[in-house]
Design a protein around this motif. Sequence first.
Motif, PDB file in Angstrom:
ATOM      1  N   ASN A  69       0.824  -1.213   0.000  1.00 19.20           N
ATOM      2  CA  ASN A  69       0.000   0.000   0.000  1.00 19.20           C
ATOM      3  C   ASN A  69       0.857   1.262   0.000  1.00 19.20           C
ATOM      4  O   ASN A  69       0.481   2.265  -0.595  1.00 19.20           O
ATOM      5  N   ILE A  70       1.990   1.193   0.662  1.00 19.63           N
ATOM      6  CA  ILE A  70       2.870   2.366   0.742  1.00 19.63           C
ATOM      7  C   ILE A  70       3.408   2.766  -0.623  1.00 19.63           C
ATOM      8  O   ILE A  70       3.470   3.951  -0.939  1.00 19.63           O
ATOM      9  N   ILE A  71       3.790   1.783  -1.420  1.00 16.75           N
ATOM     10  CA  ILE A  71       4.432   2.111  -2.693  1.00 16.75           C
ATOM     11  C   ILE A  71       3.485   2.791  -3.673  1.00 16.75           C
ATOM     12  O   ILE A  71       3.919   3.361  -4.663  1.00 16.75           O
ATOM     13  N   GLN A  72       2.202   2.750  -3.407  1.00 17.32           N
ATOM     14  CA  GLN A  72       1.224   3.378  -4.293  1.00 17.32           C
ATOM     15  C   GLN A  72       1.008   4.852  -3.968  1.00 17.32           C
ATOM     16  O   GLN A  72       0.324   5.552  -4.703  1.00 17.32           O
ATOM     17  N   ARG A  73       1.599   5.305  -2.872  1.00 12.22           N
ATOM     18  CA  ARG A  73       1.403   6.698  -2.468  1.00 12.22           C
ATOM     19  C   ARG A  73       2.394   7.611  -3.171  1.00 12.22           C
ATOM     20  O   ARG A  73       3.458   7.188  -3.591  1.00 12.22           O
ATOM     21  N   PHE A  74       2.040   8.831  -3.244  1.00 17.40           N
ATOM     22  CA  PHE A  74       2.885   9.931  -3.700  1.00 17.40           C
ATOM     23  C   PHE A  74       3.146   9.900  -5.209  1.00 17.40           C
ATOM     24  O   PHE A  74       2.932   8.909  -5.885  1.00 17.40           O
ATOM     25  N   ASP A  75       3.660  10.984  -5.671  1.00 14.28           N
ATOM     26  CA  ASP A  75       3.923  11.219  -7.095  1.00 14.28           C
ATOM     27  C   ASP A  75       5.045  10.306  -7.593  1.00 14.28           C
ATOM     28  O   ASP A  75       6.037  10.087  -6.908  1.00 14.28           O
ATOM     29  N   LYS A  76       4.894   9.804  -8.782  1.00 15.92           N
ATOM     30  CA  LYS A  76       5.898   8.904  -9.368  1.00 15.92           C
ATOM     31  C   LYS A  76       7.165   9.646  -9.794  1.00 15.92           C
ATOM     32  O   LYS A  76       8.177   9.019 -10.090  1.00 15.92           O
ATOM     33  N   ASP A  77       7.119  10.963  -9.822  1.00 18.90           N
ATOM     34  CA  ASP A  77       8.279  11.742 -10.240  1.00 18.90           C
ATOM     35  C   ASP A  77       9.224  12.083  -9.088  1.00 18.90           C
ATOM     36  O   ASP A  77      10.196  12.809  -9.281  1.00 18.90           O
ATOM     37  N   LEU A  78       8.945  11.556  -7.905  1.00 19.57           N
ATOM     38  CA  LEU A  78       9.810  11.836  -6.758  1.00 19.57           C
ATOM     39  C   LEU A  78      11.115  11.059  -6.871  1.00 19.57           C
ATOM     40  O   LEU A  78      11.167   9.986  -7.479  1.00 19.57           O
ATOM     41  N   ALA A  79      12.137  11.582  -6.225  1.00 14.15           N
ATOM     42  CA  ALA A  79      13.376  10.818  -6.066  1.00 14.15           C
ATOM     43  C   ALA A  79      13.152   9.834  -4.923  1.00 14.15           C
ATOM     44  O   ALA A  79      12.254  10.018  -4.083  1.00 14.15           O
ATOM     45  N   ALA A  80      13.942   8.792  -4.876  1.00 16.36           N
ATOM     46  CA  ALA A  80      13.777   7.757  -3.847  1.00 16.36           C
ATOM     47  C   ALA A  80      13.895   8.354  -2.443  1.00 16.36           C
ATOM     48  O   ALA A  80      13.105   8.015  -1.547  1.00 16.36           O
ATOM     49  N   HIS A  81      14.851   9.238  -2.221  1.00 12.88           N
ATOM     50  CA  HIS A  81      15.027   9.819  -0.886  1.00 12.88           C
ATOM     51  C   HIS A  81      13.838  10.710  -0.507  1.00 12.88           C
ATOM     52  O   HIS A  81      13.459  10.790   0.654  1.00 12.88           O
ATOM     53  N   GLU A  82      13.218  11.371  -1.489  1.00  9.31           N
ATOM     54  CA  GLU A  82      12.017  12.161  -1.211  1.00  9.31           C
ATOM     55  C   GLU A  82      10.848  11.250  -0.844  1.00  9.31           C
ATOM     56  O   GLU A  82      10.075  11.543   0.075  1.00  9.31           O
ATOM     57  N   PHE A  83      10.727  10.141  -1.557  1.00  3.95           N
ATOM     58  CA  PHE A  83       9.685   9.162  -1.251  1.00  3.95           C
ATOM     59  C   PHE A  83       9.857   8.634   0.166  1.00  3.95           C
ATOM     60  O   PHE A  83       8.877   8.522   0.917  1.00  3.95           O
ATOM     61  N   ILE A  84      11.078   8.308   0.545  1.00  2.00           N
ATOM     62  CA  ILE A  84      11.344   7.792   1.897  1.00  2.00           C
ATOM     63  C   ILE A  84      10.975   8.840   2.935  1.00  2.00           C
ATOM     64  O   ILE A  84      10.308   8.537   3.930  1.00  2.00           O
ATOM     65  N   PHE A  85      11.395  10.078   2.703  1.00  2.00           N
ATOM     66  CA  PHE A  85      11.087  11.151   3.644  1.00  2.00           C
ATOM     67  C   PHE A  85       9.579  11.306   3.825  1.00  2.00           C
ATOM     68  O   PHE A  85       9.075  11.363   4.953  1.00  2.00           O
ATOM     69  N   LEU A  86       8.840  11.398   2.724  1.00  2.00           N
ATOM     70  CA  LEU A  86       7.386  11.586   2.800  1.00  2.00           C
ATOM     71  C   LEU A  86       6.688  10.374   3.412  1.00  2.00           C
ATOM     72  O   LEU A  86       5.741  10.520   4.185  1.00  2.00           O
ATOM     73  N   THR A  87       7.166   9.180   3.076  1.00  2.00           N
ATOM     74  CA  THR A  87       6.562   7.968   3.628  1.00  2.00           C
ATOM     75  C   THR A  87       6.795   7.902   5.133  1.00  2.00           C
ATOM     76  O   THR A  87       5.858   7.620   5.901  1.00  2.00           O
ATOM     77  N   GLU A  88       8.010   8.157   5.558  1.00  2.00           N
ATOM     78  CA  GLU A  88       8.311   8.128   6.991  1.00  2.00           C
ATOM     79  C   GLU A  88       7.507   9.179   7.739  1.00  2.00           C
ATOM     80  O   GLU A  88       6.967   8.913   8.815  1.00  2.00           O
ATOM     81  N   LYS A  89       7.403  10.360   7.166  1.00  2.00           N
ATOM     82  CA  LYS A  89       6.618  11.425   7.810  1.00  2.00           C
ATOM     83  C   LYS A  89       5.148  11.029   7.907  1.00  2.00           C
ATOM     84  O   LYS A  89       4.516  11.218   8.949  1.00  2.00           O
ATOM     85  N   THR A  90       4.611  10.477   6.859  1.00  2.00           N
ATOM     86  CA  THR A  90       3.206  10.058   6.860  1.00  2.00           C
ATOM     87  C   THR A  90       2.960   8.977   7.919  1.00  2.00           C
ATOM     88  O   THR A  90       1.975   9.039   8.658  1.00  2.00           O
ATOM     89  N   ILE A  91       3.849   7.989   7.965  1.00  2.00           N
ATOM     90  CA  ILE A  91       3.699   6.908   8.947  1.00  2.00           C
ATOM     91  C   ILE A  91       3.771   7.465  10.360  1.00  2.00           C
ATOM     92  O   ILE A  91       2.935   7.139  11.215  1.00  2.00           O
ATOM     93  N   ASN A  92       4.756   8.309  10.627  1.00  2.00           N
ATOM     94  CA  ASN A  92       4.902   8.875  11.974  1.00  2.00           C
ATOM     95  C   ASN A  92       3.739   9.789  12.339  1.00  2.00           C
ATOM     96  O   ASN A  92       3.271   9.762  13.488  1.00  2.00           O
ATOM     97  N   ASP A  93       3.252  10.567  11.389  1.00  2.00           N
ATOM     98  CA  ASP A  93       2.100  11.440  11.663  1.00  2.00           C
ATOM     99  C   ASP A  93       0.858  10.615  11.985  1.00  2.00           C
ATOM    100  O   ASP A  93       0.129  10.919  12.936  1.00  2.00           O
ATOM    101  N   GLU A  94       0.616   9.591  11.189  1.00  2.00           N
ATOM    102  CA  GLU A  94      -0.559   8.751  11.440  1.00  2.00           C
ATOM    103  C   GLU A  94      -0.409   7.985  12.751  1.00  2.00           C
ATOM    104  O   GLU A  94      -1.374   7.815  13.488  1.00  2.00           O
ATOM    105  N   PHE A  95       0.793   7.557  13.050  1.00  2.00           N
ATOM    106  CA  PHE A  95       1.044   6.860  14.314  1.00  2.00           C
ATOM    107  C   PHE A  95       0.774   7.791  15.498  1.00  2.00           C
ATOM    108  O   PHE A  95       0.112   7.407  16.460  1.00  2.00           O
ATOM    109  N   GLU A  96       1.286   9.005  15.435  1.00  2.00           N
ATOM    110  CA  GLU A  96       1.047   9.973  16.515  1.00  2.00           C
ATOM    111  C   GLU A  96      -0.437  10.277  16.652  1.00  2.00           C
ATOM    112  O   GLU A  96      -0.945  10.420  17.768  1.00  2.00           O
TER     113      GLU A  96
END
Length: 170
Positions: A69-96
């Motif tokens: 489910n995670i890999i389907q999120r966000f724009d496909k034009d992101l760099a890998a490090h941007e994807f990781i940053f946004l994914t980690e932020k999303t997970i931590n925000d939802e967790f909080e």
Amino acid sequence: MASFSGYLPYAFALIIAIPFLVLLRQFVHSYITLKNQEIKLLSVKSNSENKAHSYERMTLFLERMKPSNIIQRFDKDLAAHEFIFLTEKTINDEFEYNSSQQLYLTKGSWKNIVDSKNALIDLLHKTYDGLNGNTNLEEFKTIFLMNYMEGDDYIAATIEDLRREILIIT
């Protein structure tokens, strides 16, 4: 005797009123007892509903956190490090956002959820580090999924533990 006869109507009224007062007291006492039982029953029902709701919310959090489910999120034009940053932020925000649910979960379940979240974030970073940052996003997502599938499916295991616990509670 004249002084006693003046009090006779009051004594008669008192004799008639005492049984009514006793009955009124018994009625009020039983009414209060029933209301207290009703309040206790509602609080037990509300608590079990809160627990069920907490298990549902944390199961949804875990489902959304699955790599497929995670890999389907966000724009496909992101760099890998941007994807990781946004994914980690999303997970931590939802967790909080869902962290208050730990009040209704067992300590073991909460620990499993925290461990799953942390393991997934670690896997994101380890996958990126293993590729030395030299990859496009689609490649990264594919390798990330493969790395997850090679290991234990700790998210599915945590969801299964939550299912078992909710069956015991309800």
